[in-house]
Design a protein around this motif. Structure first.
Motif, PDB file in Angstrom:
ATOM      1  N   LEU B  74       0.837  -1.198   0.000  1.00 33.78           N
ATOM      2  CA  LEU B  74       0.000   0.000   0.000  1.00 33.78           C
ATOM      3  C   LEU B  74       0.875   1.253   0.000  1.00 33.78           C
ATOM      4  CD1 LEU B  74      -2.951   1.026   0.192  1.00 33.78           C
ATOM      5  CD2 LEU B  74      -2.593   1.210   2.662  1.00 33.78           C
ATOM      6  N   ASP B  75       1.969   1.196   0.779  1.00 34.15           N
ATOM      7  CA  ASP B  75       2.896   2.320   0.803  1.00 34.15           C
ATOM      8  C   ASP B  75       3.451   2.572  -0.594  1.00 34.15           C
ATOM      9  OD1 ASP B  75       2.486   2.494   3.451  1.00 34.15           O
ATOM     10  OD2 ASP B  75       4.405   1.632   4.084  1.00 34.15           O
ATOM     11  N   TYR B  76       3.764   1.462  -1.284  1.00 33.17           N
ATOM     12  CA  TYR B  76       4.301   1.566  -2.638  1.00 33.17           C
ATOM     13  C   TYR B  76       3.336   2.337  -3.535  1.00 33.17           C
ATOM     14  CZ  TYR B  76       6.450   0.039  -7.012  1.00 33.17           C
ATOM     15  OH  TYR B  76       7.067   0.009  -8.232  1.00 33.17           O
ATOM     16  N   LEU B  77       2.049   1.950  -3.440  1.00 32.20           N
ATOM     17  CA  LEU B  77       1.028   2.630  -4.245  1.00 32.20           C
ATOM     18  C   LEU B  77       0.948   4.108  -3.887  1.00 32.20           C
ATOM     19  CD1 LEU B  77      -1.910   0.071  -4.453  1.00 32.20           C
ATOM     20  CD2 LEU B  77      -0.311   0.754  -6.242  1.00 32.20           C
ATOM     21  N   MET B  78       1.031   4.392  -2.587  1.00 32.50           N
ATOM     22  CA  MET B  78       0.969   5.792  -2.142  1.00 32.50           C
ATOM     23  C   MET B  78       2.102   6.610  -2.757  1.00 32.50           C
ATOM     24  SD  MET B  78      -1.396   6.516   0.198  1.00 32.50           S
ATOM     25  CE  MET B  78      -0.840   7.479   1.594  1.00 32.50           C
ATOM     26  N   VAL B  79       3.308   6.021  -2.784  1.00 36.13           N
ATOM     27  CA  VAL B  79       4.471   6.752  -3.295  1.00 36.13           C
ATOM     28  C   VAL B  79       4.312   7.026  -4.787  1.00 36.13           C
ATOM     29  CG1 VAL B  79       6.953   6.670  -3.679  1.00 36.13           C
ATOM     30  CG2 VAL B  79       6.022   5.885  -1.523  1.00 36.13           C
ATOM     31  N   VAL B  80       3.960   5.972  -5.560  1.00 38.76           N
ATOM     32  CA  VAL B  80       3.853   6.209  -7.006  1.00 38.76           C
ATOM     33  C   VAL B  80       2.669   7.129  -7.316  1.00 38.76           C
ATOM     34  CG1 VAL B  80       5.098   4.167  -7.796  1.00 38.76           C
ATOM     35  CG2 VAL B  80       2.640   4.026  -7.422  1.00 38.76           C
ATOM     36  N   ALA B  81       1.598   7.053  -6.503  1.00 42.64           N
ATOM     37  CA  ALA B  81       0.470   7.966  -6.715  1.00 42.64           C
ATOM     38  C   ALA B  81       0.909   9.396  -6.442  1.00 42.64           C
ATOM     39  CB  ALA B  81      -0.699   7.582  -5.807  1.00 42.64           C
ATOM     40  N   SER B  82       1.698   9.570  -5.399  1.00 39.04           N
ATOM     41  CA  SER B  82       2.184  10.908  -5.064  1.00 39.04           C
ATOM     42  C   SER B  82       3.045  11.459  -6.200  1.00 39.04           C
ATOM     43  CB  SER B  82       2.981  10.829  -3.758  1.00 39.04           C
ATOM     44  OG  SER B  82       3.632  12.027  -3.510  1.00 39.04           O
ATOM     45  N   SER B 158       8.643   7.758 -10.622  1.00 38.32           N
ATOM     46  CA  SER B 158       8.662   7.380  -9.210  1.00 38.32           C
ATOM     47  C   SER B 158       8.835   5.872  -9.043  1.00 38.32           C
ATOM     48  CB  SER B 158       7.411   7.879  -8.483  1.00 38.32           C
ATOM     49  OG  SER B 158       6.277   7.716  -9.259  1.00 38.32           O
ATOM     50  N   MET B 159       8.362   5.089 -10.033  1.00 42.91           N
ATOM     51  CA  MET B 159       8.595   3.631  -9.957  1.00 42.91           C
ATOM     52  C   MET B 159      10.080   3.329  -9.985  1.00 42.91           C
ATOM     53  SD  MET B 159       5.705   1.934 -12.344  1.00 42.91           S
ATOM     54  CE  MET B 159       6.474   0.362 -12.562  1.00 42.91           C
ATOM     55  N   ILE B 160      10.798   4.015 -10.883  1.00 40.55           N
ATOM     56  CA  ILE B 160      12.249   3.802 -10.978  1.00 40.55           C
ATOM     57  C   ILE B 160      12.915   4.180  -9.655  1.00 40.55           C
ATOM     58  CG2 ILE B 160      14.356   4.518 -12.156  1.00 40.55           C
ATOM     59  CD1 ILE B 160      12.664   5.040 -14.637  1.00 40.55           C
ATOM     60  N   TYR B 161      12.522   5.348  -9.130  1.00 37.22           N
ATOM     61  CA  TYR B 161      13.127   5.828  -7.891  1.00 37.22           C
ATOM     62  C   TYR B 161      12.888   4.856  -6.737  1.00 37.22           C
ATOM     63  CZ  TYR B 161      13.982   8.830  -3.871  1.00 37.22           C
ATOM     64  OH  TYR B 161      14.439   9.334  -2.684  1.00 37.22           O
ATOM     65  N   VAL B 162      11.625   4.441  -6.574  1.00 40.30           N
ATOM     66  CA  VAL B 162      11.295   3.554  -5.446  1.00 40.30           C
ATOM     67  C   VAL B 162      12.025   2.225  -5.569  1.00 40.30           C
ATOM     68  CG1 VAL B 162       9.453   2.318  -4.273  1.00 40.30           C
ATOM     69  CG2 VAL B 162       9.049   4.600  -5.121  1.00 40.30           C
ATOM     70  N   GLN B 163      12.080   1.671  -6.795  1.00 43.47           N
ATOM     71  CA  GLN B 163      12.770   0.405  -6.976  1.00 43.47           C
ATOM     72  C   GLN B 163      14.234   0.518  -6.583  1.00 43.47           C
ATOM     73  OE1 GLN B 163      11.724  -2.519  -7.385  1.00 43.47           O
ATOM     74  NE2 GLN B 163       9.642  -1.773  -7.490  1.00 43.47           N
ATOM     75  N   LEU B 164      14.876   1.613  -7.006  1.00 42.52           N
ATOM     76  CA  LEU B 164      16.288   1.788  -6.667  1.00 42.52           C
ATOM     77  C   LEU B 164      16.466   1.954  -5.164  1.00 42.52           C
ATOM     78  CD1 LEU B 164      17.394   4.140  -9.574  1.00 42.52           C
ATOM     79  CD2 LEU B 164      18.024   1.760  -9.260  1.00 42.52           C
ATOM     80  N   MET B 165      15.548   2.713  -4.539  1.00 38.34           N
ATOM     81  CA  MET B 165      15.645   2.914  -3.088  1.00 38.34           C
ATOM     82  C   MET B 165      15.426   1.602  -2.348  1.00 38.34           C
ATOM     83  SD  MET B 165      16.568   5.869  -2.236  1.00 38.34           S
ATOM     84  CE  MET B 165      16.261   5.879  -0.484  1.00 38.34           C
ATOM     85  N   GLN B 166      14.532   0.766  -2.875  1.00 37.08           N
ATOM     86  CA  GLN B 166      14.215  -0.487  -2.193  1.00 37.08           C
ATOM     87  C   GLN B 166      15.404  -1.452  -2.185  1.00 37.08           C
ATOM     88  OE1 GLN B 166      11.689   0.274  -0.244  1.00 37.08           O
ATOM     89  NE2 GLN B 166      10.790  -1.727  -0.585  1.00 37.08           N
ATOM     90  N   ALA B 180      19.941   7.288  -6.146  1.00 40.56           N
ATOM     91  CA  ALA B 180      18.674   6.853  -6.747  1.00 40.56           C
ATOM     92  C   ALA B 180      18.025   8.008  -7.499  1.00 40.56           C
ATOM     93  CB  ALA B 180      17.727   6.320  -5.674  1.00 40.56           C
ATOM     94  N   GLY B 181      18.073   9.208  -6.902  1.00 37.92           N
ATOM     95  CA  GLY B 181      17.463  10.379  -7.538  1.00 37.92           C
ATOM     96  C   GLY B 181      18.126  10.691  -8.866  1.00 37.92           C
ATOM     97  N   ILE B 182      19.469  10.689  -8.871  1.00 37.25           N
ATOM     98  CA  ILE B 182      20.171  11.085 -10.096  1.00 37.25           C
ATOM     99  C   ILE B 182      20.059   9.990 -11.152  1.00 37.25           C
ATOM    100  CG2 ILE B 182      22.552  10.261  -9.664  1.00 37.25           C
ATOM    101  CD1 ILE B 182      21.778  13.834 -10.641  1.00 37.25           C
ATOM    102  N   PHE B 183      20.001   8.734 -10.715  1.00 39.43           N
ATOM    103  CA  PHE B 183      19.804   7.639 -11.664  1.00 39.43           C
ATOM    104  C   PHE B 183      18.437   7.739 -12.315  1.00 39.43           C
ATOM    105  CE2 PHE B 183      23.094   4.418 -10.440  1.00 39.43           C
ATOM    106  CZ  PHE B 183      23.574   4.332 -11.718  1.00 39.43           C
ATOM    107  N   ALA B 184      17.417   7.976 -11.474  1.00 39.98           N
ATOM    108  CA  ALA B 184      16.060   8.099 -12.011  1.00 39.98           C
ATOM    109  C   ALA B 184      16.018   9.246 -13.007  1.00 39.98           C
ATOM    110  CB  ALA B 184      15.060   8.320 -10.887  1.00 39.98           C
ATOM    111  N   THR B 185      16.707  10.363 -12.677  1.00 41.29           N
ATOM    112  CA  THR B 185      16.747  11.494 -13.601  1.00 41.29           C
ATOM    113  C   THR B 185      17.409  11.100 -14.912  1.00 41.29           C
ATOM    114  OG1 THR B 185      17.095  12.809 -11.617  1.00 41.29           O
ATOM    115  CG2 THR B 185      17.320  13.941 -13.709  1.00 41.29           C
ATOM    116  N   GLY B 186      18.545  10.378 -14.813  1.00 40.73           N
ATOM    117  CA  GLY B 186      19.257   9.951 -16.015  1.00 40.73           C
ATOM    118  C   GLY B 186      18.392   9.082 -16.902  1.00 40.73           C
TER     119      GLY B 186
END
Lengths: 278, 240
Positions: B74-82, B158-166, B180-186
């Motif tokens: 559920l947290d995952y969904l909240m993050v990607v929804a955000s 945000s999916m990319i970011y969360v996966q990298l953070m996880q 994770a932030g800079i990778f997601a940006t790249g």
């Protein structure tokens, strides 16, 4: 769209020479910072910035060659994709020695090769799947991605004093300076041609902008390294000063070239006041 | 060591970004002079603006939820929804303010030149297209399309970011957050540029004939993101 469409761009320095200048100069600058470790100092960090400038000039030249075909999406897009590929490749190359036990010295070379591979793939897809049909797309993408990776390693090294990921993680990544390196590095590659494009575009003027742009980012990297604990203040100040000196020299040269390439330079005076118009 | 699911989800995120870019009404330089429908800037700038805002809002939500130590589905969904909502807000605000400038500043009616009737409102379009232009402003269908584009782009980023953070699983590790932030940006930039090469300049939204090129973008984004994911996953696991 916004590019000077129509045929390959010519210029004084041939593409092959640019590749050698950028790749060798860039890698040399990065590897010369190893003098830091050899002499137990951080004063040679500015050489990383110099390496980044060489790579930026190469990248900017590749951008002007490919963008003279007209991409349809504006010049900045190709610079952003270069650094997007560059950042992924850079971090991979610098981290791999740490993870797998390969000597740290191989890091920049691995990054460079990985960036070239990603670049080749993107170039191939642009031509074969997306049907952009730009004859030099694959070659240029390899060059731009490679140059992008070298610019980022060079700037990171200038901030951290070493290209070892153990030094770069706390100094560049955790502090967030990686964002500066990312966007600043992209600017050095995409901005020169974006600023100079047009039918009167000349290679020396465009590449002069690349040098001055790289020097400005190098000066900023010097400022950034002042905030890094492992670096002494002298090294950071030296990077900034060298960067600013190069910037002044090349900005003056850019102004000279702009005057040379323009039809006429004249002062228009101030805007007329309302009474004068009546 | 390498989790296949993580790589698949990062690749999917990249594809979502590539598809999302096709929904955003990009007018480029002609739109800046009100001579084409859409917002007057390039694809990459618009997509990146919306995508990075999405990353920030996703990052905020991730930090808020994961700091407690547990991270549920559920947290995952909240993050990607955000992340998706953050992107949507950014792109709609851009389109709305651009619209104000087109309507009250330039003085043109928002109109599409690619369809005779707006597919959503049914309003007549072709009568209002100024001669010599390819439409102007952001008509309703483009606005809705752009919002969908923001949704997909933000979701993907945000999916990319969360996966990298996880992979690291520690939101208090600033090195992991930055990486994770800079990778997601790249990855975001690579995919949005590939998509914009596919579009080749301007697009009005999902009603534009150019939208039919989406399958090609999906293939290229799949290959590019897969490569980036394979490279990114071992680094995130190894370095922090």
């Amino acid at each position: 769209m916004s590019t000077a469409a129509g045929g390959p761009a010519g210029g004084g320095i041939a593409p092959t020479q640019m590749i050698i200048l950028g790749a060798v100069g860039g890698l040399a600058g990065i590897y010369l910072t190893m003098l830091n470790q050899a002499m137990d100092t951080t004063i040679f960090s500015f050489l990383g910035g110099i390496g980044a400038i060489f790579a930026a000039v190469w990248g900017a030249d590749a951008v002007r060659r490919v963008c003279s075909y007209g991409l349809g999406t504006g010049v900045p897009s190709i610079g952003m994709v270069a650094l997007g590929m560059g950042i992924v490749a850079t971090m991979f190359g610098l981290t791999l020695p740490e993870v797998s036990g390969i000597p740290t010295i191989a890091g920049p070379i691995i990054s460079f090769i990985v960036a070239a591979i990603i670049g080749l793939l993107i170039g191939l897809m642009s031509n074969k799947i997306l049907m952009m049909n730009i004859p030099i797309m694959e070659k240029s993408m390899v060059e731009i991605a490679g140059a992008g990776a070298l610019v980022m390693i060079g700037l990171s090294t200038a901030i951290a004093g070493s290209f070892d990921i153990v030094a770069i993680m706390p100094a560049v990544v955790e502090t967030g300076f990686i964002a500066l390196v990312f966007i600043g590095g992209a600017m050095t590659i995409l901005h020169p041609f974006n600023a100079c494009l047009g039918p009167d575009e000349k290679q020396d003027r465009t590449l002069g902008v690349a040098v001055s742009k790289g020097a400005l980012i190098m000066a900023l990297a010097g400022f950034a390294s002042l905030a890094v604990e492992s670096m002494d203040a002298m090294s950071g100040a030296l990077t900034t000063i060298v960067g600013l000196v190069i910037w002044v020299v090349y900005f003056k040269r850019f102004m000279k070239h702009s005057h040379r390439d323009s039809y006429l330079v004249t002062g228009t005076g101030l805007l007329p006041t309302e009474e004068e118009l009546e | 060591m390498i989790d296949i699911m993580t790589i698949i989800l990062i690749t999917l995120g990249g594809i979502l970004i590539g598809v999302g870019v096709h929904f955003i009404p990009v007018g480029g330089a002609p739109a800046a002079m009100a001579q084409a429908t859409g917002v007057g800037t390039g694809t990459v700038q618009l997509a990146a603006g919306a995508g990075l805002t999405g990353l920030i809002s996703a990052g905020f939500m991730y930090n808020h939820l994961a700091i407690s130590g547990t991270f549920t589905g559920l947290d995952y969904l909240m993050v990607v929804a955000s992340g998706a909502v953050g992107s949507m807000i950014m792109i709609t605000v851009t389109m709305f303010v651009g619209q104000l400038v087109y309507v009250y500043g330039v003085g043109v009616p928002p109109v599409s030149a690619k369809v005779k009737k707006d597919p959503i409102t049914g309003d007549v379009q072709d009568l209002y297209v100024s001669r010599g232009t390819e439409g102007h402003g952001v008509p309703t269908v483009s606005f809705v399309s752009g919002t969908i584009g923001g949704l997909l782009g933000g979701l993907g980023g945000s999916m990319i970011y969360v996966q990298l953070m996880q992979i690291v699983g520690d939101p208090s590790n600033s090195g992991a957050v930055a990486l994770a932030g800079i990778f997601a940006t790249g990855v975001f930039y690579v995919n949005s540029v590939l998509a914009s090469y596919n579009i080749g300049g301007t697009i009005e939204g999902f009603h534009d004939p150019k939208f039919k090129r989406v399958p090609k973008a999906i293939v290229s984004c799949l290959i590019a993101s897969l490569l980036c994911a394979i490279i990114a996953v071992p680094i995130m696991g190894g370095v922090v």
